[in-house]
Design a protein around this motif. Structure first.
Motif, mmCIF file in Angstrom:
data_model
loop_
_atom_site.group_PDB
_atom_site.id
_atom_site.type_symbol
_atom_site.label_atom_id
_atom_site.label_comp_id
_atom_site.label_asym_id
_atom_site.label_seq_id
_atom_site.Cartn_x
_atom_site.Cartn_y
_atom_site.Cartn_z
ATOM 1 N N ILE A 157 0.866 -1.181 0.000
ATOM 2 C CA ILE A 157 0.000 0.000 0.000
ATOM 3 C C ILE A 157 0.901 1.228 0.000
ATOM 4 O O ILE A 157 1.771 1.356 0.870
ATOM 5 N N GLN A 158 0.704 2.099 -0.967
ATOM 6 C CA GLN A 158 1.499 3.319 -1.057
ATOM 7 C C GLN A 158 0.579 4.533 -1.002
ATOM 8 O O GLN A 158 -0.498 4.545 -1.608
ATOM 9 N N ILE A 159 1.036 5.552 -0.277
ATOM 10 C CA ILE A 159 0.321 6.829 -0.230
ATOM 11 C C ILE A 159 1.296 7.919 -0.660
ATOM 12 O O ILE A 159 2.391 8.041 -0.103
ATOM 13 N N VAL A 160 0.898 8.691 -1.672
ATOM 14 C CA VAL A 160 1.753 9.759 -2.187
ATOM 15 C C VAL A 160 1.115 11.109 -1.890
ATOM 16 O O VAL A 160 -0.101 11.235 -1.712
ATOM 17 N N ASP A 161 1.969 12.116 -1.841
ATOM 18 C CA ASP A 161 1.552 13.482 -1.548
ATOM 19 C C ASP A 161 1.135 14.164 -2.853
ATOM 20 O O ASP A 161 1.971 14.485 -3.697
ATOM 21 N N LEU A 162 -0.162 14.377 -3.020
ATOM 22 C CA LEU A 162 -0.664 15.107 -4.194
ATOM 23 C C LEU A 162 -0.837 16.592 -3.903
ATOM 24 O O LEU A 162 -0.822 17.414 -4.821
ATOM 25 N N LYS A 163 -0.971 16.927 -2.653
ATOM 26 C CA LYS A 163 -1.208 18.319 -2.282
ATOM 27 C C LYS A 163 0.019 19.191 -2.540
ATOM 28 O O LYS A 163 -0.120 20.339 -2.995
ATOM 29 N N ASN A 164 1.191 18.658 -2.279
ATOM 30 C CA ASN A 164 2.431 19.432 -2.405
ATOM 31 C C ASN A 164 3.280 18.981 -3.588
ATOM 32 O O ASN A 164 4.497 19.162 -3.576
ATOM 33 N N ARG A 165 2.657 18.416 -4.592
ATOM 34 C CA ARG A 165 3.425 17.972 -5.752
ATOM 35 C C ARG A 165 3.897 19.171 -6.557
ATOM 36 O O ARG A 165 3.244 20.232 -6.580
ATOM 37 N N PRO A 166 5.048 19.043 -7.252
ATOM 38 C CA PRO A 166 5.547 20.148 -8.086
ATOM 39 C C PRO A 166 4.573 20.458 -9.210
ATOM 40 O O PRO A 166 3.872 19.583 -9.719
ATOM 41 N N ALA A 167 4.544 21.707 -9.590
ATOM 42 C CA ALA A 167 3.642 22.125 -10.666
ATOM 43 C C ALA A 167 4.109 21.600 -12.013
ATOM 44 O O ALA A 167 3.300 21.314 -12.895
ATOM 45 N N THR A 168 5.411 21.471 -12.202
ATOM 46 C CA THR A 168 5.957 20.995 -13.475
ATOM 47 C C THR A 168 6.955 19.892 -13.207
ATOM 48 O O THR A 168 7.468 19.734 -12.091
ATOM 49 N N GLY A 169 7.244 19.141 -14.269
ATOM 50 C CA GLY A 169 8.198 18.058 -14.143
ATOM 51 C C GLY A 169 9.604 18.517 -14.426
ATOM 52 O O GLY A 169 9.894 19.714 -14.500
#
Length: 230
Positions: free
Chosen positions: A169-181
């Motif tokens: 089970i993995q949980i990733v941070d979508l709230k603080n993700r970078p705007a660009t790659g």
């Protein structure tokens, strides 16, 4: 050397031998091959949880969780919606909701992204055979063994296959993700997501819904920090 000294030395050797025999015997009893035969299915799984120590879980309110489980097989990925997979999704969703997080519909913005992964990897390798040199060790044909002339053949390599199966089970941070790659132009990489929580279920395979219930309960009991703000 007088007789008393000889008797004392013999007695000392006997005592030491008795102690070693007890130690060896106890070791054999404790390390016998069927030592884990009496374990129940509930005792054999191993639950490993880890999280980003710098993450403040109280800042997150919502999560996105697909209805399917990702099946990872070597480098390929497919979606799975069997009853067992659906049980995983339902239990994880209920556990997160019970911790104060709100599940959003697919396509809606979320603070956290949750993925349930069924890993089923198989690896095939080639290794050298350490016994291949025996055919020539005694001058060929094992003639040194009393001239028996026995000449077995050992190939110099062999192939092996390793199967690695577990749930994750993995949980990733979508709230603080970078705007660009990273990178520029059309070939730029997508934004890098940060995994802030990971849980792995190893050991005995999970084959029924009761095992799913036990696993998710154990995992969240080990993760008291995984909680939204009240």
């Amino acid at each position: 050397m007088n007789m008393n000294m000889q008797q004392q030395r013999k007695a000392g050797k006997w005592k030491l031998g008795a102690v070693l025999l007890l130690l060896v015997g106890g070791g054999l009893l404790s390390c016998r091959e069927n030592a884990i035969n009496d374990l129940s299915p509930a005792d054999s799984p191993v639950y490993i949880t880890n999280y980003d120590r710098s993450a403040n879980f109280s800042q997150y309110k919502t999560f996105s969780l697909p209805d399917s489980v990702i099946v990872e097989s070597n480098d390929s990925y497919t979606a799975d919606q069997t009853p067992l997979s659906s049980r995983f999704v339902t239990n994880v969703a209920n556990a997160l909701t019970g911790r104060g997080f709100q599940r959003v519909s697919r396509g809606d913005s979320a603070d956290l992204g949750v993925a349930i992964i069924r890993v089923n990897n198989q690896y095939t390798g080639i290794a050298s055979n350490p016994y291949s040199y025996y055919s020539n060790y005694w001058g060929g044909g094992f003639g040194g063994l009393g001239g028996v002339g026995y000449s077995p053949y050992y190939q110099s390599y062999y192939t092996y296959q390793v199967t690695d199966q577990y749930w994750e089970i993995q949980i990733v941070d979508l709230k603080n993700r970078p705007a660009t790659g990273t990178g520029t132009g059309t070939g730029s990489a997508p934004p890098q997501l940060t995994v802030i929580y990971n849980a792995t279920i190893r050991g005995a395979d999970i084959a029924d819904q009761q095992s799913v219930d036990n696993a998710i309960t154990a995992i969240f009991n080990q993760s008291p920090y995984l909680k939204a703000a009240e």
